[in-house]
Design a protein around this motif. Structure first.
Motif, PDB file in Angstrom:
ATOM      1  N   LEU A  50       0.986  -1.451  -0.066  1.00  0.00           N
ATOM      2  CA  LEU A  50       0.392   0.025   0.130  1.00  0.00           C
ATOM      3  C   LEU A  50       1.263   1.695   0.034  1.00  0.00           C
ATOM      4  N   PRO A  51       0.083   2.137  -0.374  1.00  0.00           N
ATOM      5  CA  PRO A  51       0.725   3.540  -0.386  1.00  0.00           C
ATOM      6  C   PRO A  51       1.755   3.747   1.451  1.00  0.00           C
ATOM      7  N   GLY A  52       2.971   3.924   1.196  1.00  0.00           N
ATOM      8  CA  GLY A  52       3.754   5.316   2.170  1.00  0.00           C
ATOM      9  C   GLY A  52       4.018   3.425   2.969  1.00  0.00           C
ATOM     10  N   SER A  53       4.198   2.735   2.188  1.00  0.00           N
ATOM     11  CA  SER A  53       4.866   1.613   2.480  1.00  0.00           C
ATOM     12  C   SER A  53       6.070   0.707   1.861  1.00  0.00           C
ATOM     13  N   THR A  54       7.131  -0.031   1.479  1.00  0.00           N
ATOM     14  CA  THR A  54       8.149  -0.798   0.721  1.00  0.00           C
ATOM     15  C   THR A  54       7.653  -2.217   1.052  1.00  0.00           C
ATOM     16  N   LYS A  55       8.488  -2.365   0.490  1.00  0.00           N
ATOM     17  CA  LYS A  55       8.617  -3.975  -0.036  1.00  0.00           C
ATOM     18  C   LYS A  55       9.787  -4.899   0.151  1.00  0.00           C
ATOM     19  N   GLY A  65       9.739   5.303   6.478  1.00  0.00           N
ATOM     20  CA  GLY A  65      11.021   6.429   7.116  1.00  0.00           C
ATOM     21  C   GLY A  65      10.098   7.479   7.420  1.00  0.00           C
ATOM     22  N   GLN A  66      10.747   8.568   8.716  1.00  0.00           N
ATOM     23  CA  GLN A  66      10.285   9.734   8.678  1.00  0.00           C
ATOM     24  C   GLN A  66      11.213  10.509   7.493  1.00  0.00           C
ATOM     25  N   ASN A  67       9.973  11.361   6.875  1.00  0.00           N
ATOM     26  CA  ASN A  67      10.460  12.781   5.456  1.00  0.00           C
ATOM     27  C   ASN A  67      10.486  11.589   4.538  1.00  0.00           C
ATOM     28  N   THR A  68      10.437  10.203   4.680  1.00  0.00           N
ATOM     29  CA  THR A  68      10.323   9.274   3.070  1.00  0.00           C
ATOM     30  C   THR A  68       8.859   8.999   2.875  1.00  0.00           C
ATOM     31  N   PHE A  69       8.324   8.773   1.577  1.00  0.00           N
ATOM     32  CA  PHE A  69       7.316   8.600   1.330  1.00  0.00           C
ATOM     33  C   PHE A  69       7.300   7.649   0.607  1.00  0.00           C
ATOM     34  N   SER A  70       5.844   6.181  -0.531  1.00  0.00           N
ATOM     35  CA  SER A  70       6.106   5.900  -1.493  1.00  0.00           C
ATOM     36  C   SER A  70       4.798   5.806  -1.807  1.00  0.00           C
ATOM     37  N   ALA A  74       5.409   0.640  -4.970  1.00  0.00           N
ATOM     38  CA  ALA A  74       6.886   1.009  -4.742  1.00  0.00           C
ATOM     39  C   ALA A  74       7.362  -0.549  -4.811  1.00  0.00           C
ATOM     40  N   SER A  75       8.072  -0.223  -4.371  1.00  0.00           N
ATOM     41  CA  SER A  75       9.483  -1.398  -4.057  1.00  0.00           C
ATOM     42  C   SER A  75      10.550  -0.371  -2.825  1.00  0.00           C
ATOM     43  N   GLU A  76      10.590   0.661  -2.534  1.00  0.00           N
ATOM     44  CA  GLU A  76      11.380   1.383  -1.774  1.00  0.00           C
ATOM     45  C   GLU A  76      10.490   2.801  -1.348  1.00  0.00           C
ATOM     46  N   CYS A  77      11.279   3.635   0.236  1.00  0.00           N
ATOM     47  CA  CYS A  77      10.359   4.843  -0.171  1.00  0.00           C
ATOM     48  C   CYS A  77      11.795   5.991  -0.795  1.00  0.00           C
ATOM     49  N   SER A  78      11.280   7.367  -0.926  1.00  0.00           N
ATOM     50  CA  SER A  78      11.881   8.155  -1.438  1.00  0.00           C
ATOM     51  C   SER A  78      11.902   9.066  -0.260  1.00  0.00           C
ATOM     52  N   TYR A  79      12.986   9.958  -0.255  1.00  0.00           N
ATOM     53  CA  TYR A  79      12.622  10.898   0.359  1.00  0.00           C
ATOM     54  C   TYR A  79      12.269  11.938   0.036  1.00  0.00           C
ATOM     55  N   CYS A  80      11.869  12.540   0.536  1.00  0.00           N
ATOM     56  CA  CYS A  80      11.085  14.462   0.155  1.00  0.00           C
ATOM     57  C   CYS A  80      12.278  15.516   0.006  1.00  0.00           C
ATOM     58  N   GLU A  81      11.964  16.275  -0.836  1.00  0.00           N
ATOM     59  CA  GLU A  81      12.430  16.941  -0.910  1.00  0.00           C
ATOM     60  C   GLU A  81      12.908  17.918  -0.550  1.00  0.00           C
ATOM     61  N   ALA A  82      13.810  18.718  -0.184  1.00  0.00           N
ATOM     62  CA  ALA A  82      14.315  19.988   0.387  1.00  0.00           C
ATOM     63  C   ALA A  82      13.483  21.172   1.006  1.00  0.00           C
ATOM     64  N   SER A  84      10.142  20.555   2.449  1.00  0.00           N
ATOM     65  CA  SER A  84       9.021  18.944   2.101  1.00  0.00           C
ATOM     66  C   SER A  84       8.680  18.693   3.612  1.00  0.00           C
ATOM     67  N   ASP A  85       7.890  18.048   3.735  1.00  0.00           N
ATOM     68  CA  ASP A  85       8.769  16.992   4.956  1.00  0.00           C
ATOM     69  C   ASP A  85       6.722  15.507   4.793  1.00  0.00           C
ATOM     70  N   SER A  86       6.906  14.526   4.585  1.00  0.00           N
ATOM     71  CA  SER A  86       5.899  13.237   4.500  1.00  0.00           C
ATOM     72  C   SER A  86       4.370  13.279   5.334  1.00  0.00           C
ATOM     73  N   ILE A  87       3.684  13.367   3.520  1.00  0.00           N
ATOM     74  CA  ILE A  87       2.424  13.103   4.742  1.00  0.00           C
ATOM     75  C   ILE A  87       1.982  12.068   5.357  1.00  0.00           C
ATOM     76  N   ASP A  88       1.860  11.155   5.965  1.00  0.00           N
ATOM     77  CA  ASP A  88       1.196   9.964   6.013  1.00  0.00           C
ATOM     78  C   ASP A  88       2.578   9.052   5.413  1.00  0.00           C
ATOM     79  N   ASN A  89       3.318   9.212   4.929  1.00  0.00           N
ATOM     80  CA  ASN A  89       4.741   8.769   4.045  1.00  0.00           C
ATOM     81  C   ASN A  89       3.773   7.865   2.588  1.00  0.00           C
ATOM     82  N   MET A  90       3.395   8.837   2.267  1.00  0.00           N
ATOM     83  CA  MET A  90       2.260   8.879   1.574  1.00  0.00           C
ATOM     84  C   MET A  90       2.628   9.773  -0.004  1.00  0.00           C
ATOM     85  N   ALA A  91       3.147  10.933   0.690  1.00  0.00           N
ATOM     86  CA  ALA A  91       3.608  11.988  -0.322  1.00  0.00           C
ATOM     87  C   ALA A  91       4.070  13.653   0.530  1.00  0.00           C
ATOM     88  N   CYS A  92       4.832  14.335  -0.454  1.00  0.00           N
ATOM     89  CA  CYS A  92       5.500  14.796   0.397  1.00  0.00           C
ATOM     90  C   CYS A  92       4.282  16.230   0.263  1.00  0.00           C
TER      91      CYS A  92
END
Length: 121
Positions: A50-55, A65-70, A74-82, A84-92
């Motif tokens: 599901l969005p917000g998690s990684t495989k 993790g903190q300040n990341t999203f998926s 997605a097979s891995e989480c991505s870091y948010c841009e400078a 910005s912060d993640s919202i429920d790990n699903m977007a920044c």
């Protein structure tokens, strides 16, 4: 329930598996779903996170993790841009004082401000 499937996240109902496999369909593990309109999924590997998690590891979905999203699947989480912060790990979203402009969060111009987090122009 066993013997059913859904092709979308949060569906209000499930479809029965087509014969002859109706008794043999397995449900994707908790936190996973089949990503396509796939009626012939053959392995747990076709169940996406599901969005917000990684495989990672491959079978289980773990929260980003903190300040990341998926995004979904997605097979891995991505870091948010400078700035910005993640919202429920699903977007920044851009932090207060920054606005979304040309694929990044940039500071508000001279004489302007933005009091809340968000990506509004």
């Amino acid at each position: 329930p066993d013997g059913t499937f859904s092709t979308s996240i949060g569906a209000s109902s499930c479809d029965r598996c087509p014969p002859p496999t109706s008794d043999l369909c397995s449900v994707c593990p908790a936190g996973k779903y089949v990503t396509r309109t796939l009626t012939g999924a053959v392995s747990i590997g076709q169940c996406a996170c599901l969005p917000g998690s990684t495989k990672e590891p491959a079978v289980f979905c773990l929260p980003c993790g903190q300040n990341t999203f998926s995004l979904a699947g997605a097979s891995e989480c991505s870091y948010c841009e400078a700035n910005s912060d993640s919202i429920d790990n699903m977007a920044c979203e851009c932090n207060a004082g920054f606005k979304w402009h040309e694929a990044s969060c940039t500071s508000c111009g001279v004489g302007t401000f933005k009091a809340e987090r968000g990506n509004d122009q």
